[in-house]
Design an enzyme around this catalytic site. Structure first.
Site, PDB file in Angstrom:
ATOM      1  N   GLU A   1      29.406  57.834  67.507  1.00  0.00           N
ATOM      2  CA  GLU A   1      29.453  59.311  67.445  1.00  0.00           C
ATOM      3  C   GLU A   1      28.927  59.809  66.103  1.00  0.00           C
ATOM      4  O   GLU A   1      29.634  60.489  65.362  1.00  0.00           O
ATOM      5  CB  GLU A   1      30.905  59.788  67.616  1.00  0.00           C
ATOM      6  CG  GLU A   1      31.574  59.350  68.900  1.00  0.00           C
ATOM      7  CD  GLU A   1      33.072  59.661  68.914  1.00  0.00           C
ATOM      8  OE1 GLU A   1      33.624  60.103  67.878  1.00  0.00           O
ATOM      9  OE2 GLU A   1      33.695  59.457  69.956  1.00  0.00           O
ATOM     10  N   PRO A   2      27.686  59.493  65.734  1.00  0.00           N
ATOM     11  CA  PRO A   2      27.190  59.946  64.436  1.00  0.00           C
ATOM     12  C   PRO A   2      26.886  61.445  64.450  1.00  0.00           C
ATOM     13  O   PRO A   2      26.410  61.972  65.460  1.00  0.00           O
ATOM     14  CB  PRO A   2      25.894  59.145  64.269  1.00  0.00           C
ATOM     15  CG  PRO A   2      25.400  58.975  65.674  1.00  0.00           C
ATOM     16  CD  PRO A   2      26.644  58.797  66.517  1.00  0.00           C
TER      17      PRO A   2
ATOM     18  N   ARG B   1      26.646  63.743  60.862  1.00  0.00           N
ATOM     19  CA  ARG B   1      25.998  64.087  59.592  1.00  0.00           C
ATOM     20  C   ARG B   1      24.760  63.232  59.301  1.00  0.00           C
ATOM     21  O   ARG B   1      23.743  63.745  58.837  1.00  0.00           O
ATOM     22  CB  ARG B   1      27.031  63.885  58.477  1.00  0.00           C
ATOM     23  CG  ARG B   1      26.636  64.469  57.156  1.00  0.00           C
ATOM     24  CD  ARG B   1      27.636  64.088  56.064  1.00  0.00           C
ATOM     25  NE  ARG B   1      29.016  64.214  56.403  1.00  0.00           N
ATOM     26  CZ  ARG B   1      29.793  65.251  56.074  1.00  0.00           C
ATOM     27  NH1 ARG B   1      29.296  66.251  55.376  1.00  0.00           N
ATOM     28  NH2 ARG B   1      31.065  65.268  56.431  1.00  0.00           N
TER      29      ARG B   1
ATOM     30  N   TYR C   1      35.124  72.261  50.433  1.00  0.00           N
ATOM     31  CA  TYR C   1      35.361  70.860  50.053  1.00  0.00           C
ATOM     32  C   TYR C   1      34.838  70.545  48.659  1.00  0.00           C
ATOM     33  O   TYR C   1      34.680  69.371  48.325  1.00  0.00           O
ATOM     34  CB  TYR C   1      34.650  69.905  51.023  1.00  0.00           C
ATOM     35  CG  TYR C   1      34.731  70.262  52.490  1.00  0.00           C
ATOM     36  CD1 TYR C   1      35.933  70.141  53.184  1.00  0.00           C
ATOM     37  CD2 TYR C   1      33.606  70.704  53.178  1.00  0.00           C
ATOM     38  CE1 TYR C   1      35.996  70.450  54.530  1.00  0.00           C
ATOM     39  CE2 TYR C   1      33.661  71.013  54.524  1.00  0.00           C
ATOM     40  CZ  TYR C   1      34.868  70.885  55.201  1.00  0.00           C
ATOM     41  OH  TYR C   1      34.926  71.192  56.531  1.00  0.00           O
TER      42      TYR C   1
ATOM     43  N   CYS D   1      32.717  88.456  47.680  1.00  0.00           N
ATOM     44  CA  CYS D   1      33.662  88.852  46.632  1.00  0.00           C
ATOM     45  C   CYS D   1      34.811  87.881  46.476  1.00  0.00           C
ATOM     46  O   CYS D   1      35.971  88.211  46.734  1.00  0.00           O
ATOM     47  CB  CYS D   1      34.146  90.258  46.924  1.00  0.00           C
ATOM     48  SG  CYS D   1      32.776  91.400  46.748  1.00  0.00           S
TER      49      CYS D   1
ATOM     50  N   TYR E   1      26.998  70.578  59.422  1.00  0.00           N
ATOM     51  CA  TYR E   1      28.144  71.415  59.057  1.00  0.00           C
ATOM     52  C   TYR E   1      27.702  72.587  58.173  1.00  0.00           C
ATOM     53  O   TYR E   1      28.400  72.976  57.250  1.00  0.00           O
ATOM     54  CB  TYR E   1      29.251  70.570  58.381  1.00  0.00           C
ATOM     55  CG  TYR E   1      29.635  69.355  59.194  1.00  0.00           C
ATOM     56  CD1 TYR E   1      30.344  69.502  60.384  1.00  0.00           C
ATOM     57  CD2 TYR E   1      29.252  68.057  58.816  1.00  0.00           C
ATOM     58  CE1 TYR E   1      30.673  68.397  61.159  1.00  0.00           C
ATOM     59  CE2 TYR E   1      29.581  66.950  59.591  1.00  0.00           C
ATOM     60  CZ  TYR E   1      30.289  67.127  60.754  1.00  0.00           C
ATOM     61  OH  TYR E   1      30.612  66.034  61.528  1.00  0.00           O
TER      62      TYR E   1
HETATM   63  N1  LLP Z   1      33.632  61.731  65.886  1.00  0.00           N
HETATM   64  C1  LLP Z   1      34.774  62.414  65.649  1.00  0.00           C
HETATM   65  C2  LLP Z   1      35.928  62.198  66.508  1.00  0.00           C
HETATM   66  C3  LLP Z   1      34.828  63.323  64.583  1.00  0.00           C
HETATM   67  O1  LLP Z   1      35.958  63.986  64.326  1.00  0.00           O
HETATM   68  C4  LLP Z   1      33.679  63.530  63.760  1.00  0.00           C
HETATM   69  C5  LLP Z   1      33.699  64.479  62.648  1.00  0.00           C
HETATM   70  C6  LLP Z   1      32.525  62.795  64.065  1.00  0.00           C
HETATM   71  C7  LLP Z   1      32.545  61.898  65.135  1.00  0.00           C
HETATM   72  C8  LLP Z   1      31.255  62.933  63.286  1.00  0.00           C
HETATM   73  O2  LLP Z   1      31.421  62.529  61.979  1.00  0.00           O
HETATM   74  P1  LLP Z   1      30.142  62.429  61.012  1.00  0.00           P
HETATM   75  O3  LLP Z   1      29.270  61.308  61.526  1.00  0.00           O
HETATM   76  O4  LLP Z   1      29.435  63.729  61.028  1.00  0.00           O
HETATM   77  O5  LLP Z   1      30.732  62.123  59.700  1.00  0.00           O
HETATM   78  N2  LLP Z   1      33.041  69.989  58.185  1.00  0.00           N
HETATM   79  C9  LLP Z   1      33.155  68.759  57.431  1.00  0.00           C
HETATM   80  C10 LLP Z   1      33.052  67.530  58.291  1.00  0.00           C
HETATM   81  C11 LLP Z   1      34.062  67.476  59.436  1.00  0.00           C
HETATM   82  C12 LLP Z   1      33.934  66.226  60.270  1.00  0.00           C
HETATM   83  C13 LLP Z   1      34.793  66.301  61.471  1.00  0.00           C
HETATM   84  N3  LLP Z   1      34.711  65.213  62.376  1.00  0.00           N
HETATM   85  C14 LLP Z   1      32.097  68.761  56.331  1.00  0.00           C
HETATM   86  O6  LLP Z   1      31.350  69.734  56.217  1.00  0.00           O
HETATM   87  O7  LLP Z   1      32.022  67.818  55.543  1.00  0.00           O
END
Ligand code: LLP
Length: 420
Positions: free
Chosen positions: A275-276, A278, A318, A343, A372
């Site tokens: 589940e990639p 980012r 963050y 503001c 994101y």
């Molecule tokens: N699978 C599940 C169950 C997840 O909760 C997430 C991310 C992913 C896959 C994907 O993860 P990634 O490969 O993108 O790291 N808004 C935050 C990031 C929140 C991530 C939430 N879950 C930010 O801007 O850093």
């Protein structure tokens, strides 16, 4: 590698000068590079080439723009969704329902029903009661839901607390020491075909060791479940691979990750799900902004840009780092703060950052904004909802409109008791 580079001293998205997009669409605006998206999708897939059976479901929460999803669907990616709305987007982008995985700790009955109706490929169950409800709804519809049980392995992913998900105090998954019993009870239910386990320990991971530890725990649990007589043919390893927001801080590559997965899952004899999010879209997008003022500060200047925390929330939420570059740098540098017009003091993208010298009217970009970014935008301070553009070679197109305050105001109503 991405396709945002300087040509003749000015920044381009593929073959399009940034200034041409600013001219046509205005600023702030997100810009995605199709070639970069495709490259990242291929690099990630190739990194997993040594694995016998796998399915890649792009975590569309990272970037749900329809055109982005269409590019990834054409690369053979499915979707990891966490809401009915994300399901609608995945389907609208042309992703087959069977390639969709439904994650998330708070799926409603209505969402479960709609997903069963659509025939999505896998439900990632987060708690026993959800599994029971899913089984009941599926049985009533005369269907069988393919599902896996999300397990919380209690591993510290070593990332920001707000994006860690695999520690026992986090809300996600069932505790690993209770997983066997829950699995046993759920798999007895008609309407449910419980096929395996899922895990996801966090996002923006820079260290593969916690992931490998989590996968080791999942492998051990899989062995126990098989020994108890269960058939396990799917394991979902989640997402989480980090991206280099700062050029000096380099995360493990997809190839490093693939090699670790091969080692950790040797002999598992399952279809592995990924589940990639980012890592696919992060560096495929930038946020283009224009300098409104350079305000002399008491300690150092504030570069006030027309993008704000409502457009790119990550720094405010963050303390995230996003590289800033001038679109037409002069070669001069300055140490300055960069802030938006909202503001709140939290509407600050950088403090005491060594950046290109910019002046009023100049264009700049925040890099690594494809993940994101736009999806977390809001209209706070009654600002417009930021638009999105995709570039393909020397062409570009608006792939999400700027939603103006008047359209947002038009969706509001004055009740009768406040009229006149
Ligand atoms: N699978 C599940 C169950 C997840 O909760 C997430 C991310 C992913 C896959 C994907 O993860 P990634 O490969 O993108 O790291 N808004 C935050 C990031 C929140 C991530 C939430 N879950 C930010 O801007 O850093």
């Amino acid at each position: 590698m991405d396709h945002f580079a300087y040509k003749d001293g000015v920044l381009h998205a593929e073959d399009v000068p940034m200034a041409a997009i600013a001219e046509a669409v205005g600023t702030p605006v997100y810009i995605y590079s199709r070639a970069t998206l495709e490259r990242h999708a291929r690099v990630f897939r190739e990194a997993l080439a040594g694995l016998p059976r796998k399915h890649i479901a792009f975590a569309i929460k990272a970037n749900p723009n329809l055109s982005v999803l269409r590019v990834l669907a054409r690369e053979g990616y499915g979707a990891d969704i966490v809401s009915g709305g994300e399901m609608q987007r995945a389907l609208a982008a042309g992703m087959p329902a069977g390639d969709i995985v439904f994650s998330g700790v708070g799926k409603t009955r209505a969402e479960l029903s709609a997903a069963l109706e659509a025939g999505i490929g896998q439900f990632n169950i987060e708690l026993e009661e959800e599994g029971a409800v899913l089984a009941e709804i599926a049985a009533a519809m005369g269907k069988t839901a393919d599902a896996v049980l999300r397990v919380n392995p209690d591993v510290d992913a070593g990332t920001h607390a707000k994006i860690s998900t695999g520690m026992k105090e986090n809300k996600f998954g069932v505790a690993i020491d209770q997983a066997g019993g829950i699995f046993q009870r759920l798999c007895a239910l008609p309407g449910l075909n419980l096929r395996g386990i899922a895990t996801h320990i966090g996002s923006q991971l820079f260290d593969l060791a916690p992931l490998e530890a989590a996968y080791g725990k999942i492998g051990a649990l899989m062995g126990e479940l098989r020994a108890a007589g269960h058939t396990i043919d799917r394991i979902d390893l989640g997402g989480g691979l980090g991206v280099p927001y700062e050029r000096t801080k380099v995360p493990p590559t997809p190839a490093d990750y693939g090699a670790m997965v091969e080692r950790a899952t040797k002999g598992w004899d399952v279809t592995l799900y990924f589940e990639p999010g980012r890592v696919i879209v992060g560096n495929a997008g930038v946020l283009l902004t224009r300098v409104i003022w350079v305000k002399p500060g008491v300690i150092r200047p504030y570069v006030i840009v027309d993008a704000a925390m409502n457009d790119l929330a990550r720094p405010a939420m963050y303390d995230a780092f996003h590289d800033f570059e001038a679109v037409a740098p002069t070669g001069e540098r300055i140490v300055a703060n960069i802030a938006g017009p909202v503001c709140e003091s939290g509407d600050t993208f950088a403090m005491a950052r060594d950046i290109d010298v910019v002046k009023t009217g100049d264009l700049g970009i925040f890099r690594t904004a494809g993940a994101y970014g736009a999806t977390m935008a809001s209209t706070y301070n009654s600002r417009a909802l930021v638009p999105e553009v995709m570039v393909d070679g020397d062409q570009f197109a608006v792939v999400a409109d700027r939603i103006m305050p008047e359209a947002i105001i038009a969706a509001e109503r004055l009740p009768d008791f406040l009229k006149d």
